[in-house]
Motif scaffolding. Structure first.
Motif, PDB file in Angstrom:
ATOM      1  N   PHE A 241      -9.550  18.509  21.687  1.00  0.00           N
ATOM      2  CA  PHE A 241      -9.635  17.224  21.926  1.00  0.00           C
ATOM      3  C   PHE A 241      -8.253  16.264  21.530  1.00  0.00           C
ATOM      4  CE2 PHE A 241     -14.002  18.254  21.056  1.00  0.00           C
ATOM      5  CZ  PHE A 241     -14.741  17.820  21.982  1.00  0.00           C
ATOM      6  N   ASP A 242      -7.743  15.399  22.174  1.00  0.00           N
ATOM      7  CA  ASP A 242      -6.569  14.795  21.998  1.00  0.00           C
ATOM      8  C   ASP A 242      -6.676  13.334  21.937  1.00  0.00           C
ATOM      9  OD1 ASP A 242      -3.821  14.458  21.740  1.00  0.00           O
ATOM     10  OD2 ASP A 242      -3.253  15.120  23.601  1.00  0.00           O
ATOM     11  N   TYR A 243      -5.945  12.691  21.331  1.00  0.00           N
ATOM     12  CA  TYR A 243      -6.044  11.360  21.031  1.00  0.00           C
ATOM     13  C   TYR A 243      -7.532  10.857  20.380  1.00  0.00           C
ATOM     14  CZ  TYR A 243      -2.101   9.991  23.794  1.00  0.00           C
ATOM     15  OH  TYR A 243      -1.039   9.708  24.350  1.00  0.00           O
ATOM     16  N   ILE A 244      -7.798  11.811  19.405  1.00  0.00           N
ATOM     17  CA  ILE A 244      -8.957  11.657  18.312  1.00  0.00           C
ATOM     18  C   ILE A 244      -8.264  10.821  17.290  1.00  0.00           C
ATOM     19  CG2 ILE A 244     -10.399  13.190  18.950  1.00  0.00           C
ATOM     20  CD1 ILE A 244      -8.267  14.691  16.521  1.00  0.00           C
ATOM     21  N   ARG A 245      -7.855   9.911  17.502  1.00  0.00           N
ATOM     22  CA  ARG A 245      -7.506   8.699  16.479  1.00  0.00           C
ATOM     23  C   ARG A 245      -7.570   7.209  16.909  1.00  0.00           C
ATOM     24  NH1 ARG A 245      -2.502   6.483  18.252  1.00  0.00           N
ATOM     25  NH2 ARG A 245      -1.416   7.453  20.127  1.00  0.00           N
ATOM     26  N   PHE A 246      -7.205   6.371  15.763  1.00  0.00           N
ATOM     27  CA  PHE A 246      -7.088   5.021  16.172  1.00  0.00           C
ATOM     28  C   PHE A 246      -5.897   4.487  16.788  1.00  0.00           C
ATOM     29  CE2 PHE A 246     -10.807   5.213  13.500  1.00  0.00           C
ATOM     30  CZ  PHE A 246     -11.591   4.077  13.665  1.00  0.00           C
ATOM     31  N   PRO A 247      -5.686   3.763  17.461  1.00  0.00           N
ATOM     32  CA  PRO A 247      -4.307   2.963  18.124  1.00  0.00           C
ATOM     33  C   PRO A 247      -3.615   3.028  16.804  1.00  0.00           C
ATOM     34  CG  PRO A 247      -5.936   1.800  18.886  1.00  0.00           C
ATOM     35  CD  PRO A 247      -6.746   2.570  17.865  1.00  0.00           C
ATOM     36  N   ASP A 248      -2.114   3.269  16.933  1.00  0.00           N
ATOM     37  CA  ASP A 248      -1.144   3.154  15.823  1.00  0.00           C
ATOM     38  C   ASP A 248      -0.755   1.573  16.119  1.00  0.00           C
ATOM     39  OD1 ASP A 248      -0.009   3.692  18.223  1.00  0.00           O
ATOM     40  OD2 ASP A 248       1.864   4.629  17.302  1.00  0.00           O
ATOM     41  N   ASN A 249      -1.640   0.754  15.739  1.00  0.00           N
ATOM     42  CA  ASN A 249      -1.403  -0.665  15.852  1.00  0.00           C
ATOM     43  C   ASN A 249      -2.420  -1.326  15.053  1.00  0.00           C
ATOM     44  OD1 ASN A 249      -1.504  -3.714  16.599  1.00  0.00           O
ATOM     45  ND2 ASN A 249      -0.318  -2.991  18.539  1.00  0.00           N
ATOM     46  N   ARG A 250      -1.528  -2.155  13.828  1.00  0.00           N
ATOM     47  CA  ARG A 250      -2.422  -2.791  12.923  1.00  0.00           C
ATOM     48  C   ARG A 250      -3.104  -3.859  13.362  1.00  0.00           C
ATOM     49  NH1 ARG A 250       0.852  -1.823   7.398  1.00  0.00           N
ATOM     50  NH2 ARG A 250       1.070   0.351   7.431  1.00  0.00           N
ATOM     51  N   GLY A 251      -2.889  -4.524  14.394  1.00  0.00           N
ATOM     52  CA  GLY A 251      -3.643  -5.776  14.954  1.00  0.00           C
ATOM     53  C   GLY A 251      -4.478  -5.588  16.025  1.00  0.00           C
ATOM     54  N   THR A 252      -5.382  -4.820  15.534  1.00  0.00           N
ATOM     55  CA  THR A 252      -6.584  -4.320  16.361  1.00  0.00           C
ATOM     56  C   THR A 252      -8.117  -4.477  15.726  1.00  0.00           C
ATOM     57  OG1 THR A 252      -6.140  -2.240  15.763  1.00  0.00           O
ATOM     58  CG2 THR A 252      -5.377  -2.763  18.006  1.00  0.00           C
ATOM     59  N   GLY A 253      -9.124  -4.772  16.599  1.00  0.00           N
ATOM     60  CA  GLY A 253     -10.397  -5.210  15.900  1.00  0.00           C
ATOM     61  C   GLY A 253     -11.432  -4.153  16.366  1.00  0.00           C
ATOM     62  N   TYR A 254     -12.264  -3.576  15.549  1.00  0.00           N
ATOM     63  CA  TYR A 254     -13.255  -2.772  15.897  1.00  0.00           C
ATOM     64  C   TYR A 254     -14.724  -3.253  15.399  1.00  0.00           C
ATOM     65  CZ  TYR A 254      -9.044  -0.142  15.507  1.00  0.00           C
ATOM     66  OH  TYR A 254      -7.689   0.320  15.786  1.00  0.00           O
ATOM     67  N   SER A 255     -15.578  -2.537  15.839  1.00  0.00           N
ATOM     68  CA  SER A 255     -17.066  -2.961  15.717  1.00  0.00           C
ATOM     69  C   SER A 255     -17.624  -2.730  14.070  1.00  0.00           C
ATOM     70  CB  SER A 255     -18.190  -1.916  16.240  1.00  0.00           C
ATOM     71  OG  SER A 255     -17.843  -0.680  16.223  1.00  0.00           O
ATOM     72  N   GLN A 256     -16.714  -2.115  13.292  1.00  0.00           N
ATOM     73  CA  GLN A 256     -16.807  -1.954  12.037  1.00  0.00           C
ATOM     74  C   GLN A 256     -15.571  -2.219  11.299  1.00  0.00           C
ATOM     75  OE1 GLN A 256     -18.597   1.767  10.487  1.00  0.00           O
ATOM     76  NE2 GLN A 256     -19.934   1.963  12.502  1.00  0.00           N
ATOM     77  N   PRO A 257     -15.526  -2.620   9.987  1.00  0.00           N
ATOM     78  CA  PRO A 257     -14.172  -2.889   9.334  1.00  0.00           C
ATOM     79  C   PRO A 257     -13.321  -1.485   9.414  1.00  0.00           C
ATOM     80  CG  PRO A 257     -16.087  -3.901   7.979  1.00  0.00           C
ATOM     81  CD  PRO A 257     -16.776  -3.120   9.380  1.00  0.00           C
ATOM     82  N   ALA A 258     -12.083  -1.462   9.628  1.00  0.00           N
ATOM     83  CA  ALA A 258     -11.391  -0.183   9.654  1.00  0.00           C
ATOM     84  C   ALA A 258     -10.497  -0.273   8.499  1.00  0.00           C
ATOM     85  CB  ALA A 258     -10.447  -0.326  10.845  1.00  0.00           C
TER      86      ALA A 258
END
Length: 423
Positions: A241-258
């Motif tokens: 599995f590759d890209y098993i991570r969040f984007p390396d960008n702090r200005g992003t939003g998700y379905s839960q608080p990150a």
């Protein structure tokens, strides 16, 4: 009627108790008879790990016991082959040494044959092949309606994946299915409610203008696990599995608080779920991670922490490309001038932090031109230095990455000389 139902239930319980049995044994190294701690033993959908003495006890039902451990060949045997509770089962040591091919690389006769020639010349034994690549496409037909619906099947480059796998295995190759997980432009485009959101609204796009899916979403987990199971079914030896991570960008939003904890739990949780789902297939399960994760105490702001990661999969494959170490490491600020030290010291740091066996690490190494320090090509000499570092550490092999699918025509993988750390 009630009495009849009770009888039927009792008969069913009795049948189950006959089918399910307990098996015991001890797993050892075939060469030196040393016990193998942490080996995985499966029967049907049940799995256990051996203890520090290589001993296991497993209850379940199934045709064969299946065994695997990092740095060893997998093995299957019928339960009837076990003798007394102290039966010893040996595993043959095996290091995976491979090259990477994109979906276009494996489909191109010219690129594929050149890679196969490089493998043979350098006495290497593995290919890493994109099953779901960086752009979310799956290059062969699969029975997964969601993949068809989102357009992940619109580019079919491999007409018969089973025949392709069989041909490569006839050549004696170990096959690794690379699955890019949370960077998935087709899925995010078709399901914007599953996509990572941009800071100002709308769907987030990375530097390549590609969309990502939310690592918190169970639907995203299920989709990728389904692809992994299909790869195992067609004959791949390992799921990576590759890209098993969040984007390396702090200005992003998700379905839960990150935050650090929630990100780490999401990434580790996905890998644990995938690992459990793949138990019946006896494939090795690996995770690709950033090189700096081996050094950083936090989650590198992407959900990757080395201790939970190494406990979630069979193998961790850190990307130890010197060009990716933009800040260097302690005492080595220009990584492209010190590829041996980058690889060796990063792996040592991982082992010190986790207490894991060196066999649980198989690094990605650099075979592409340096893009960060003006350091030129990474060809035979620099590739050999990286190999030496991985071998001195005791890793269960190594893999070379070149996104253009082009590898040196000279020898780089069959030398046994070593390099000592510089002061």
């Amino acid at each position: 009627m009630k009495r009849l139902m009770e009888v039927v239930i009792l008969i069913g319980v009795t049948c189950l108790s006959v089918v399910a049995q307990a098996y015991e044994g001890r797993v050892i190294d075939a060469h030196n008879q040393i016990p193998i701690a942490g080996a995985v033993v499966t029967l049907g959908d049940q799995a256990v790990r051996t203890d520090s003495e290589g001993v296991f006890r497993l209850e379940g039902s199934g045709e064969n016991l299946r065994l695997r451990a990092p740095g060893y060949k997998t093995r299957e045997l019928a339960p009837s082959e076990l003798g007394n509770p102290h039966s010893e089962i040996s595993l043959e040591p095996f290091k995976v040494t491979g090259l990477y091919l994109t979906v276009y690389g494996i489909a191109s006769k010219k690129l594929r044959e050149a890679a196969l020639t490089a493998l043979e010349r350098n006495r290497m034994n593995a290919l890493v092949i994109d099953v779901k690549g960086d752009r979310g496409f799956i290059p062969f037909k699969i029975d997964l309606p969601l993949a068809e619906a989102i357009g992940a099947q619109k580019i079919i480059l491999i007409k018969d994946i089973k025949a392709t796998v069989a041909d490569l295995k006839e050549r004696g190759l170990y096959l690794i299915a690379r699955i890019v997980v949370f960077k998935d432009d087709p899925l995010a485009a078709a399901k914007p409610e599953w996509a990572v959101k941009a800071k100002g609204g709308g769907v987030f796009r990375d530097r390549e203008k590609l969309r990502w899916v939310d690592p918190f979403r169970q639907e995203v987990w299920d989709y990728n696990i389904a692809i992994a199971k299909i790869a195992a079914e067609v004959g791949f030896d390992e799921i990576q599995f590759d890209y098993i991570r969040f984007p390396d960008n702090r200005g992003t939003g998700y379905s839960q608080p990150a935050n650090e904890n929630s990100r780490t739990e999401a990434i580790t949780g996905f890998l644990q779920a995938a690992y459990k789902a793949l138990v019946p297939y006896n494939v090795m399960v690996a995770a690709d991670i950033f090189g700096y994760v081996l050094w950083n105490a936090n989650d590198t702001d992407i959900g990757q922490k080395i201790v939970p990661l190494v406990n979630a999969v069979d193998l961790v494959s850190p990307m130890l490309y010197p060009s990716g170490y933009q800040y260097g490491i302690p005492n080595y600020r220009n990584p492209v001038k010190n590829p041996y030290e980058i690889v060796y010291l990063s792996l040592k740091r991982a082992q010190e932090r986790t207490g894991a066996s060196p066999r649980q690490f198989r690094p990605w190494l650099q075979a592409f031109r340096d893009y960060a320090f003006g350091g030129g090509d990474f060809k035979e000499e620099r590739m050999r230095l990286q190999i030496n570092a991985a071998e001195k550490f005791g890793a269960s092999g190594y893999m070379f990455w070149n996104p253009r699918n082009i590898y040196p025509t000279g020898e780089f993988g069959n030398r046994t000389d070593r390099v000592e750390l510089q002061d």
